[in-house]
Design a protein around this motif. Structure first.
Motif, PDB file in Angstrom:
ATOM      1  N   ARG A 269      -1.050 -10.445  -2.838  1.00  0.00           N
ATOM      2  CA  ARG A 269      -0.348 -11.406  -3.598  1.00  0.00           C
ATOM      3  C   ARG A 269       0.948 -10.822  -3.989  1.00  0.00           C
ATOM      4  N   GLY A 270       0.993  -9.529  -3.984  1.00  0.00           N
ATOM      5  CA  GLY A 270       2.312  -8.946  -4.654  1.00  0.00           C
ATOM      6  C   GLY A 270       2.067  -8.109  -5.980  1.00  0.00           C
ATOM      7  N   ALA A 271       0.992  -8.185  -6.450  1.00  0.00           N
ATOM      8  CA  ALA A 271       0.873  -7.498  -7.930  1.00  0.00           C
ATOM      9  C   ALA A 271       0.573  -5.898  -7.669  1.00  0.00           C
ATOM     10  N   GLY A 272       0.353  -5.379  -6.242  1.00  0.00           N
ATOM     11  CA  GLY A 272       0.198  -4.092  -6.113  1.00  0.00           C
ATOM     12  C   GLY A 272      -1.093  -3.185  -6.691  1.00  0.00           C
ATOM     13  N   PHE A 273      -2.051  -4.044  -7.205  1.00  0.00           N
ATOM     14  CA  PHE A 273      -3.162  -3.296  -7.664  1.00  0.00           C
ATOM     15  C   PHE A 273      -3.820  -2.369  -6.574  1.00  0.00           C
ATOM     16  N   TYR A 274      -4.123  -3.304  -5.609  1.00  0.00           N
ATOM     17  CA  TYR A 274      -5.122  -2.675  -4.436  1.00  0.00           C
ATOM     18  C   TYR A 274      -4.236  -1.508  -3.741  1.00  0.00           C
ATOM     19  N   ASP A 275      -2.697  -1.573  -3.494  1.00  0.00           N
ATOM     20  CA  ASP A 275      -2.238  -0.475  -3.058  1.00  0.00           C
ATOM     21  C   ASP A 275      -2.333   0.843  -3.898  1.00  0.00           C
ATOM     22  N   ARG A 276      -2.351   0.635  -5.121  1.00  0.00           N
ATOM     23  CA  ARG A 276      -2.426   1.860  -6.030  1.00  0.00           C
ATOM     24  C   ARG A 276      -3.632   2.143  -6.276  1.00  0.00           C
ATOM     25  N   SER A 277      -4.803   1.410  -5.865  1.00  0.00           N
ATOM     26  CA  SER A 277      -6.082   1.919  -5.991  1.00  0.00           C
ATOM     27  C   SER A 277      -6.899   2.502  -4.759  1.00  0.00           C
ATOM     28  N   LEU A 278      -6.490   2.038  -3.526  1.00  0.00           N
ATOM     29  CA  LEU A 278      -7.281   2.282  -2.309  1.00  0.00           C
ATOM     30  C   LEU A 278      -7.120   3.575  -2.051  1.00  0.00           C
ATOM     31  N   SER A 279      -5.986   4.408  -2.308  1.00  0.00           N
ATOM     32  CA  SER A 279      -5.865   5.627  -2.078  1.00  0.00           C
ATOM     33  C   SER A 279      -6.946   6.675  -2.610  1.00  0.00           C
ATOM     34  N   ILE A 280      -7.414   5.928  -3.576  1.00  0.00           N
ATOM     35  CA  ILE A 280      -8.770   6.693  -4.580  1.00  0.00           C
ATOM     36  C   ILE A 280      -9.932   6.939  -3.570  1.00  0.00           C
ATOM     37  N   ALA A 281     -10.104   5.961  -2.713  1.00  0.00           N
ATOM     38  CA  ALA A 281     -11.467   5.773  -1.960  1.00  0.00           C
ATOM     39  C   ALA A 281     -11.636   7.068  -1.310  1.00  0.00           C
ATOM     40  N   ALA A 282     -12.605   7.507  -0.560  1.00  0.00           N
ATOM     41  CA  ALA A 282     -12.923   8.822   0.284  1.00  0.00           C
ATOM     42  C   ALA A 282     -12.182   8.216   1.488  1.00  0.00           C
ATOM     43  N   PRO A 283     -11.697   9.237   2.146  1.00  0.00           N
ATOM     44  CA  PRO A 283     -10.862   9.151   3.313  1.00  0.00           C
ATOM     45  C   PRO A 283     -11.665   8.193   4.501  1.00  0.00           C
TER      46      PRO A 283
END
Length: 202
Positions: free
Chosen positions: A148-162
């Protein structure tokens, strides 16, 4: 399929905002009866053992509006023996997380979200997930997700295990050939749809 409507020029280059507007417009036309049936289909897929098993941890979210899924779906997955983490918006940074203990543990949050009221586990809680369900308006075959454009997931998902599966939850027709991508976009490894099930991407 080059765009979200059969009347579109197949060579037309859409911006993210154009995609969002068209996909949201299409979603608003989905009848409640179809949304209910889709939630039941998604529940069956999530409890089949093909996405995750009893005792594993799923990062999910509470669907809002016409998003595929339901709170009942979360309850049924939890009853199947899967632990569920839900996101909490804490300012502009990555999402925080808390355990889901049923619909009575939810409260209204920003952007019309429903968020758990339990103890905040921190941004790094995402690393314990065995799979992550990610809300999306659409996803392409290369894994590019349109949110939706807020960017929360793009800022968060890099934290997940590879090796954690990142699964966009969309309707069948919301998997498209190509979406506009930016360097900060985190790509999905799969899509989960009511009719097609788990679809590998990339």
């Amino acid at each position: 399929m080059a765009g979200p409507g059969s009347d579109l020029d197949a060579t037309h280059e859409w911006t993210k905002d154009q995609w969002r507007a068209a996909l949201l417009q299409r979603r608003r036309r989905v009848p409640a009866s179809v949304r209910f049936a889709e939630a039941m289909q998604l529940t069956a897929l999530l409890t089949s053992g093909n996405v995750l098993r009893r005792g594993q941890t799923l990062c999910a979210y509470v669907p809002i509006g016409s998003e595929p899924g339901s709170v009942q779906m979360l309850d049924d997955v939890a009853d199947h023996g899967v632990r569920i983490l839900l996101p909490i918006v804490m300012g502009p940074g990555p999402l925080d997380w808390a355990w889901y203990y049923g619909r009575d543990s939810l409260r209204p949050g920003p952007y019309g979200l429903q968020q758990p009221i339990g103890e905040l586990l921190g941004q790094a809680a995402l690393r314990i997930a065995d799979a992550v369900l990610v809300p999306a308006l659409g996803v392409d075959r290369g894994g590019v997700r349109l949110g939706r454009g807020a960017g929360f997931y793009d800022r968060s998902l890099s934290i997940a295990a590879p090796d954690t599966p990142l699964i966009a939850v969309v309707r069948d027709q919301e998997i498209v050939d190509r979406l506009p991508a930016e360097s900060h976009d985190v790509r999905m490894t799969a899509a989960l749809t009511p009719g097609r099930g788990l679809v590998a991407l990339r």
